[in-house]
Design a protein around this motif. Structure first.
Motif, short mmCIF file in Angstrom:
data_model
loop_
_atom_site.label_atom_id
_atom_site.label_comp_id
_atom_site.label_asym_id
_atom_site.label_seq_id
_atom_site.Cartn_x
_atom_site.Cartn_y
_atom_site.Cartn_z
N UNK A 316 -17.73 9.03 -13.30
CA UNK A 316 -16.47 8.39 -13.65
C UNK A 316 -15.32 9.40 -13.60
N UNK A 317 -15.56 10.61 -14.12
CA UNK A 317 -14.53 11.63 -14.07
C UNK A 317 -14.22 12.07 -12.66
N UNK A 318 -15.23 12.20 -11.84
CA UNK A 318 -15.02 12.61 -10.46
C UNK A 318 -14.30 11.52 -9.67
N UNK A 319 -14.63 10.26 -9.95
CA UNK A 319 -13.95 9.15 -9.29
C UNK A 319 -12.46 9.17 -9.63
N UNK A 320 -12.16 9.33 -10.92
CA UNK A 320 -10.76 9.34 -11.35
C UNK A 320 -10.01 10.53 -10.76
N UNK A 321 -10.71 11.63 -10.55
CA UNK A 321 -10.09 12.82 -10.00
C UNK A 321 -9.86 12.69 -8.49
N UNK A 322 -10.81 12.08 -7.78
CA UNK A 322 -10.78 12.09 -6.32
C UNK A 322 -10.22 10.83 -5.67
N UNK A 323 -10.24 9.71 -6.38
CA UNK A 323 -9.79 8.43 -5.81
C UNK A 323 -8.40 8.10 -6.34
N UNK A 324 -7.41 7.89 -5.48
CA UNK A 324 -6.05 7.57 -5.95
C UNK A 324 -6.04 6.29 -6.80
N UNK A 325 -5.16 6.23 -7.80
CA UNK A 325 -5.04 5.00 -8.60
C UNK A 325 -4.69 3.80 -7.74
N UNK A 326 -5.12 2.63 -8.21
CA UNK A 326 -4.80 1.40 -7.50
C UNK A 326 -3.35 0.98 -7.75
N UNK A 327 -2.81 1.41 -8.89
CA UNK A 327 -1.46 1.01 -9.29
C UNK A 327 -0.48 2.09 -8.83
N UNK A 328 0.45 1.71 -8.00
CA UNK A 328 1.47 2.65 -7.51
C UNK A 328 2.28 3.23 -8.67
N UNK A 329 2.49 4.53 -8.64
CA UNK A 329 3.29 5.18 -9.67
C UNK A 329 2.54 5.53 -10.92
N UNK A 330 1.28 5.13 -11.03
CA UNK A 330 0.51 5.46 -12.24
C UNK A 330 0.25 6.96 -12.28
N UNK A 331 0.50 7.56 -13.43
CA UNK A 331 0.26 8.99 -13.61
C UNK A 331 -1.01 9.19 -14.41
N UNK A 332 -1.91 9.93 -13.86
CA UNK A 332 -3.17 10.19 -14.53
C UNK A 332 -2.94 10.94 -15.83
N UNK A 333 -3.72 10.65 -16.87
CA UNK A 333 -3.58 11.33 -18.17
C UNK A 333 -3.79 12.85 -18.01
#
Length: 333
Positions: A316-333
Motif C-alpha cells: 500500500x505504501x509503495x503504491x501510494x508512492x509510485x502511482x499518481x493520485x487519481x484526483x488532480x491536484x491532490x497533495x500526498x500527506x
C-alpha cells in the motif's frame, strides 16, 4: 514438543520432552560419522535468542556470502459477507535473501522480492484483470521491491509500518522487550516453526487521493507461515543455508489496483500459497515469474546490497508512492 501457551515461547522442559525418539533417530547417523563431522553438529538451543536467530537466518535465507532464492505460489480468494470464498487469481513470487550474523548475535537481513498476479485458467501473468464486481478492466500492479534491509535483534522484532508497530508472533501476548524466541518444535527429523505478523495502520492510499483504489482509511494485512526444515541442516554448524517447505497464508483488504474503493463490496482477500526454499536457486522461482523477471526486471536476480536499514516497504505504501493520485491536484500527506 509442547508450546507454552502463556508466553508463546518454548520451555526447557517442553524442549527436552519433545526431543524423545526424534533425538535418538537424529543421533543414530551421527554416531557413524567421523569425529570431525561430529564437531559441527549441535542441536539448536531454543531457549537462547542467539540460537533462534542463527536457526531462523539460515532457514529463511542463508548466512553465507552469496544470497539464495526462495519461492512461493498459490491462490488468492475473495471472501464477501457469508458467501463462499471465491478464487480470483494466482499469487506468485520469490525472495532473494542474504543474512549476516553480527558480532552481538543479531542478524542483518538483505534482500529483494517480488509478487505477481497470475490468471488461474492460463497460468500466465496477468497485465489486466476483469473486475467481476465493477465490470471494469483494470491494470494489475506487481509488487517489485529491489531493496529490503532490516535487522533482527535479541529481543522480539518490532515492525513499524506507516506509524504502526507490530511485534512478530504477537499471538503470544508478549512484549517487544522479551527475548527473541520462536516456537521451534522438533518432530522426527524436522523442525517445525510458525512465523506471523499482523498490521493495522492508516492507509497511505487515501480515499481523497485514490477514491477508486483506496479500500478505506485503515488497512490490516497479516501474513502467517508454517515452515518445516531438516533438523540435520539446522544443527550442522558447517551448513550455511537450510532447506524449508511450508505454507504461507495472507489476508488483507482489496489490493489498490483492483479499484474496489467505490464498488460498495465489503470483503477481504485470503491467500494460501506454497512457500519453499528447496534448491535455493532460480529453479525455486515459478517459471512464469522467472521468465517475466528476466525480461523486465533482471536486477531482482542480482545480489542484494548492504547498507542502512530500509524498514518495511508494504504494497500500500509503495503504491501510494509510485502511482499518481487519481484526483488532480491532490497533495500526498
Amino acid at each position: 514438543m509442547l508450546i507454552d501457551t502463556m508466553t508463546g515461547t518454548v520451555t526447557r522442559r517442553a524442549m527436552l520432552g519433545g526431543m524423545g525418539a526424534g533425538a535418538m533417530l537424529a543421533a543414530a547417523p551421527a554416531m557413524a560419522a567421523s569425529t570431525a563431522a561430529k564437531s559441527t553438529i549441535r542441536p539448536l538451543d531454543v531457549m537462547d535468542p542467539r540460537e533462534n536467530l542463527y536457526g531462523f537466518a539460515k532457514m529463511w535465507g542463508t548466512i553465507g556470502a552469496k544470497p539464495v532464492i526462495s519461492g512461493y505460489q498459490g491462490v488468492q480468494y475473495a471472501v464477501v459477507g457469508k458467501k463462499r470464498a471465491q478464487p480470483l487469481f494466482g499469487f506468485y513470487g520469490f525472495a532473494n535473501i542474504r543474512n549476516a550474523i553480527q558480532p552481538d548475535g543479531s542478524v542483518k537481513v538483505m534482500g529483494k522480492e517480488c509478487g505477481y498476479f497470475v490468471d488461474l485458467a492460463s497460468g500466465k501473468i496477468m497485465d489486466t484483470w476483469d473486475n467481476p464486481w465493477t465490470g471494469e478492466k483494470v491494470e494489475t500492479w506487481a509488487f517489485l521491491n529491489d531493496k529490503f534491509r532490516g535487522s533482527l535483534g535479541l529481543t522480539r522484532k518490532v515492525f513499524e509500518v506507516n506509524g504502526s508497530k507490530t511485534v512478530n508472533n504477537d499471538a503470544a501476548h508478549g512484549s517487544e522487550a522479551e527475548p527473541f524466541r520462536l516456537p521451534w518444535q522438533a518432530v522426527g527429523d524436522q523442525y517445525l516453526l510458525g512465523w506471523d505478523y499482523a498490521h493495522e495502520y492508516t492507509n497511505p492510499v487515501t480515499p481523497e487521493g485514490w477514491p477508486k483504489a483506496s479500500s478505506g482509511r485503515t488497512v490490516n494485512p497479516s501474513e502467517h507461515f508454517v515452515l518445516y526444515t531438516p533438523r540435520a541442516e539446522i544443527d550442522d554448524r558447517s551448513v550455511e543455508s537450510a532447506r524449508y517447505t511450508g505454507g504461507f497464508m495472507r489476508q488483507g483488504p482489496w489490493w489498490p489496483w483492483m479499484k474496489m474503493g467505490q464498488s460498495g463490496v465489503d470483503g477481504v482477500l485470503m491467500g494460501r500459497m506454497h512457500s519453499y526454499k528447496i534448491t535455493g536457486t532460480h529453479d525455486d522461482i515459478p517459471r512464469v515469474v522467472l521468465d517475466r523477471v528476466v525480461k523486465d526486471r533482471p536486477d531482482l536476480l542480482e545480489d542484494p546490497t548492504d547498507g542502512p536499514d530500509a524498514g518495511v516497504v508494504d504494497t500500500f505504501g509503495k503504491y501510494a508512492r509510485d502511482v499518481p493520485p487519481e484526483v488532480a491536484g491532490y497533495k500526498k500527506p
